[in-house]
Scaffold this motif. Structure first.
Motif, PDB file in Angstrom:
ATOM      1  N   GLN A 148       9.299  46.659   9.005  1.00  0.00           N
ATOM      2  CA  GLN A 148       9.138  45.252   9.328  1.00  0.00           C
ATOM      3  C   GLN A 148       8.639  44.508   8.085  1.00  0.00           C
ATOM      4  O   GLN A 148       7.574  44.796   7.566  1.00  0.00           O
ATOM      5  CB  GLN A 148       8.141  45.086  10.464  1.00  0.00           C
ATOM      6  CG  GLN A 148       7.932  43.639  10.893  1.00  0.00           C
ATOM      7  CD  GLN A 148       6.908  43.519  12.007  1.00  0.00           C
ATOM      8  OE1 GLN A 148       6.333  44.506  12.445  1.00  0.00           O
ATOM      9  NE2 GLN A 148       6.660  42.315  12.465  1.00  0.00           N
ATOM     10  N   VAL A 149       9.429  43.557   7.640  1.00  0.00           N
ATOM     11  CA  VAL A 149       9.086  42.792   6.449  1.00  0.00           C
ATOM     12  C   VAL A 149       8.007  41.769   6.777  1.00  0.00           C
ATOM     13  O   VAL A 149       8.126  41.011   7.749  1.00  0.00           O
ATOM     14  CB  VAL A 149      10.323  42.074   5.894  1.00  0.00           C
ATOM     15  CG1 VAL A 149       9.939  41.158   4.731  1.00  0.00           C
ATOM     16  CG2 VAL A 149      11.371  43.091   5.449  1.00  0.00           C
ATOM     17  N   GLN A 150       6.947  41.774   5.988  1.00  0.00           N
ATOM     18  CA  GLN A 150       5.883  40.802   6.174  1.00  0.00           C
ATOM     19  C   GLN A 150       5.416  40.278   4.828  1.00  0.00           C
ATOM     20  O   GLN A 150       5.363  41.022   3.848  1.00  0.00           O
ATOM     21  CB  GLN A 150       4.697  41.411   6.918  1.00  0.00           C
ATOM     22  CG  GLN A 150       4.947  41.668   8.395  1.00  0.00           C
ATOM     23  CD  GLN A 150       3.685  42.045   9.144  1.00  0.00           C
ATOM     24  OE1 GLN A 150       2.881  42.822   8.644  1.00  0.00           O
ATOM     25  NE2 GLN A 150       3.508  41.486  10.328  1.00  0.00           N
ATOM     26  N   LEU A 151       5.076  38.999   4.812  1.00  0.00           N
ATOM     27  CA  LEU A 151       4.477  38.366   3.652  1.00  0.00           C
ATOM     28  C   LEU A 151       3.287  37.556   4.148  1.00  0.00           C
ATOM     29  O   LEU A 151       3.436  36.751   5.078  1.00  0.00           O
ATOM     30  CB  LEU A 151       5.465  37.454   2.925  1.00  0.00           C
ATOM     31  CG  LEU A 151       6.739  38.103   2.397  1.00  0.00           C
ATOM     32  CD1 LEU A 151       7.890  37.887   3.356  1.00  0.00           C
ATOM     33  CD2 LEU A 151       7.103  37.558   1.029  1.00  0.00           C
ATOM     34  N   VAL A 152       2.139  37.786   3.552  1.00  0.00           N
ATOM     35  CA  VAL A 152       0.920  37.122   3.999  1.00  0.00           C
ATOM     36  C   VAL A 152       0.231  36.485   2.799  1.00  0.00           C
ATOM     37  O   VAL A 152      -0.194  37.185   1.875  1.00  0.00           O
ATOM     38  CB  VAL A 152      -0.037  38.103   4.694  1.00  0.00           C
ATOM     39  CG1 VAL A 152      -1.296  37.375   5.135  1.00  0.00           C
ATOM     40  CG2 VAL A 152       0.649  38.774   5.882  1.00  0.00           C
ATOM     41  N   GLU A 153       0.116  35.170   2.849  1.00  0.00           N
ATOM     42  CA  GLU A 153      -0.530  34.439   1.766  1.00  0.00           C
ATOM     43  C   GLU A 153      -2.025  34.311   2.007  1.00  0.00           C
ATOM     44  O   GLU A 153      -2.488  34.272   3.149  1.00  0.00           O
ATOM     45  CB  GLU A 153       0.058  33.028   1.621  1.00  0.00           C
ATOM     46  CG  GLU A 153       1.552  32.955   1.433  1.00  0.00           C
ATOM     47  CD  GLU A 153       2.319  32.835   2.729  1.00  0.00           C
ATOM     48  OE1 GLU A 153       3.472  32.377   2.715  1.00  0.00           O
ATOM     49  OE2 GLU A 153       1.753  33.189   3.793  1.00  0.00           O
ATOM     50  N   SER A 154      -2.750  34.209   0.912  1.00  0.00           N
ATOM     51  CA  SER A 154      -4.186  33.945   0.981  1.00  0.00           C
ATOM     52  C   SER A 154      -4.620  33.293  -0.319  1.00  0.00           C
ATOM     53  O   SER A 154      -3.852  33.244  -1.293  1.00  0.00           O
ATOM     54  CB  SER A 154      -4.974  35.236   1.222  1.00  0.00           C
ATOM     55  OG  SER A 154      -4.782  36.138   0.148  1.00  0.00           O
ATOM     56  N   GLY A 155      -5.842  32.782  -0.321  1.00  0.00           N
ATOM     57  CA  GLY A 155      -6.403  32.230  -1.538  1.00  0.00           C
ATOM     58  C   GLY A 155      -6.448  30.716  -1.609  1.00  0.00           C
ATOM     59  O   GLY A 155      -6.976  30.155  -2.568  1.00  0.00           O
ATOM     60  N   GLY A 156      -5.893  30.056  -0.617  1.00  0.00           N
ATOM     61  CA  GLY A 156      -5.940  28.600  -0.620  1.00  0.00           C
ATOM     62  C   GLY A 156      -7.332  28.089  -0.307  1.00  0.00           C
ATOM     63  O   GLY A 156      -8.243  28.848   0.024  1.00  0.00           O
ATOM     64  N   GLY A 157      -7.494  26.776  -0.419  1.00  0.00           N
ATOM     65  CA  GLY A 157      -8.782  26.171  -0.116  1.00  0.00           C
ATOM     66  C   GLY A 157      -8.900  24.800  -0.729  1.00  0.00           C
ATOM     67  O   GLY A 157      -7.921  24.230  -1.220  1.00  0.00           O
ATOM     68  N   LEU A 158     -10.114  24.289  -0.706  1.00  0.00           N
ATOM     69  CA  LEU A 158     -10.419  22.980  -1.276  1.00  0.00           C
ATOM     70  C   LEU A 158     -10.955  23.163  -2.691  1.00  0.00           C
ATOM     71  O   LEU A 158     -11.889  23.952  -2.909  1.00  0.00           O
ATOM     72  CB  LEU A 158     -11.453  22.275  -0.407  1.00  0.00           C
ATOM     73  CG  LEU A 158     -12.000  20.936  -0.930  1.00  0.00           C
ATOM     74  CD1 LEU A 158     -10.886  19.903  -1.010  1.00  0.00           C
ATOM     75  CD2 LEU A 158     -13.135  20.461  -0.024  1.00  0.00           C
ATOM     76  N   VAL A 159     -10.382  22.450  -3.628  1.00  0.00           N
ATOM     77  CA  VAL A 159     -10.804  22.547  -5.019  1.00  0.00           C
ATOM     78  C   VAL A 159     -10.797  21.157  -5.635  1.00  0.00           C
ATOM     79  O   VAL A 159      -9.985  20.305  -5.259  1.00  0.00           O
ATOM     80  CB  VAL A 159      -9.888  23.519  -5.791  1.00  0.00           C
ATOM     81  CG1 VAL A 159      -8.461  23.012  -5.820  1.00  0.00           C
ATOM     82  CG2 VAL A 159     -10.408  23.799  -7.185  1.00  0.00           C
ATOM     83  N   GLN A 160     -11.676  20.935  -6.570  1.00  0.00           N
ATOM     84  CA  GLN A 160     -11.734  19.646  -7.253  1.00  0.00           C
ATOM     85  C   GLN A 160     -10.629  19.544  -8.294  1.00  0.00           C
ATOM     86  O   GLN A 160     -10.165  20.566  -8.820  1.00  0.00           O
ATOM     87  CB  GLN A 160     -13.090  19.472  -7.915  1.00  0.00           C
ATOM     88  CG  GLN A 160     -14.238  19.306  -6.932  1.00  0.00           C
ATOM     89  CD  GLN A 160     -15.548  18.967  -7.609  1.00  0.00           C
ATOM     90  OE1 GLN A 160     -15.718  19.167  -8.819  1.00  0.00           O
ATOM     91  NE2 GLN A 160     -16.487  18.443  -6.849  1.00  0.00           N
ATOM     92  N   PRO A 161     -10.215  18.335  -8.595  1.00  0.00           N
ATOM     93  CA  PRO A 161      -9.237  18.162  -9.678  1.00  0.00           C
ATOM     94  C   PRO A 161      -9.718  18.828 -10.964  1.00  0.00           C
ATOM     95  O   PRO A 161     -10.890  18.737 -11.321  1.00  0.00           O
ATOM     96  CB  PRO A 161      -9.168  16.637  -9.827  1.00  0.00           C
ATOM     97  CG  PRO A 161      -9.509  16.119  -8.474  1.00  0.00           C
ATOM     98  CD  PRO A 161     -10.557  17.057  -7.946  1.00  0.00           C
ATOM     99  N   GLY A 162      -8.787  19.515 -11.620  1.00  0.00           N
ATOM    100  CA  GLY A 162      -9.127  20.264 -12.822  1.00  0.00           C
ATOM    101  C   GLY A 162      -9.531  21.697 -12.563  1.00  0.00           C
ATOM    102  O   GLY A 162      -9.659  22.483 -13.507  1.00  0.00           O
ATOM    103  N   GLY A 163      -9.717  22.035 -11.298  1.00  0.00           N
ATOM    104  CA  GLY A 163     -10.120  23.387 -10.945  1.00  0.00           C
ATOM    105  C   GLY A 163      -8.961  24.356 -10.886  1.00  0.00           C
ATOM    106  O   GLY A 163      -7.807  24.006 -11.182  1.00  0.00           O
ATOM    107  N   SER A 164      -9.279  25.587 -10.506  1.00  0.00           N
ATOM    108  CA  SER A 164      -8.290  26.657 -10.452  1.00  0.00           C
ATOM    109  C   SER A 164      -8.351  27.389  -9.121  1.00  0.00           C
ATOM    110  O   SER A 164      -9.408  27.439  -8.482  1.00  0.00           O
ATOM    111  CB  SER A 164      -8.539  27.667 -11.583  1.00  0.00           C
ATOM    112  OG  SER A 164      -8.408  27.065 -12.850  1.00  0.00           O
ATOM    113  N   LEU A 165      -7.225  27.946  -8.747  1.00  0.00           N
ATOM    114  CA  LEU A 165      -7.126  28.838  -7.592  1.00  0.00           C
ATOM    115  C   LEU A 165      -6.112  29.916  -7.920  1.00  0.00           C
ATOM    116  O   LEU A 165      -5.171  29.685  -8.689  1.00  0.00           O
ATOM    117  CB  LEU A 165      -6.660  28.089  -6.340  1.00  0.00           C
ATOM    118  CG  LEU A 165      -7.644  27.214  -5.585  1.00  0.00           C
ATOM    119  CD1 LEU A 165      -6.911  26.483  -4.465  1.00  0.00           C
ATOM    120  CD2 LEU A 165      -8.798  28.023  -5.021  1.00  0.00           C
TER     121      LEU A 165
END
Length: 125
Positions: free
Chosen positions: A1-18
């Protein structure tokens, strides 16, 4: 069963990184191209980046700030996003067409067969 699960998003200030992660299962990551797409509120979905066994492509609009990579041993693809801007706010999805040994589509066109549910990135002060 093919699955793709994203993570790591969120709220960040301009100029920031994720760093977004796309954990895959059900296939051997090494031999398939994985794409990142994003969809901002009220806008069409757009291709952001792709990585395959032999190549990688990033949209001109973000290529100076975003970097795609993969760890085949962890079956995971990453999207490092630096110098984030409010216009980067969107739901980010990873996807694949599951075509064996295919290179990335340079146009980053839609038309994938398998999608993750997405992770929300909000860039705001």
């Amino acid at each position: 069963q093919v699955q793709l699960v994203e993570s790591g998003g969120g709220l960040v200030q301009p100029g920031g990184s994720l760093r977004l992660s796309c954990a895959t299962s059900g296939f051997t990551l090494e031999y398939y191209a994985i794409y990142w797409f994003r969809q901002a509120p009220g806008k069409e979905r757009e291709g952001v980046s792709c990585i395959s066994k032999r190549d990688g492509i990033t949209a001109d609009s973000v290529k100076d700030r975003f970097t795609i990579s993969r760890d085949n041993a962890k079956s995971t693809v990453y999207l490092q996003m630096n110098s984030l801007k409010p216009e980067d706010t969107a739901v980010y999805h990873c996807a694949t067409d599951l075509k064996y040994y295919s290179d990335c589509d340079a146009s980053l066109a839609d038309g994938m067969d398998y999608w993750g549910k997405g992770t929300l990135v909000i860039v705001s002060s």
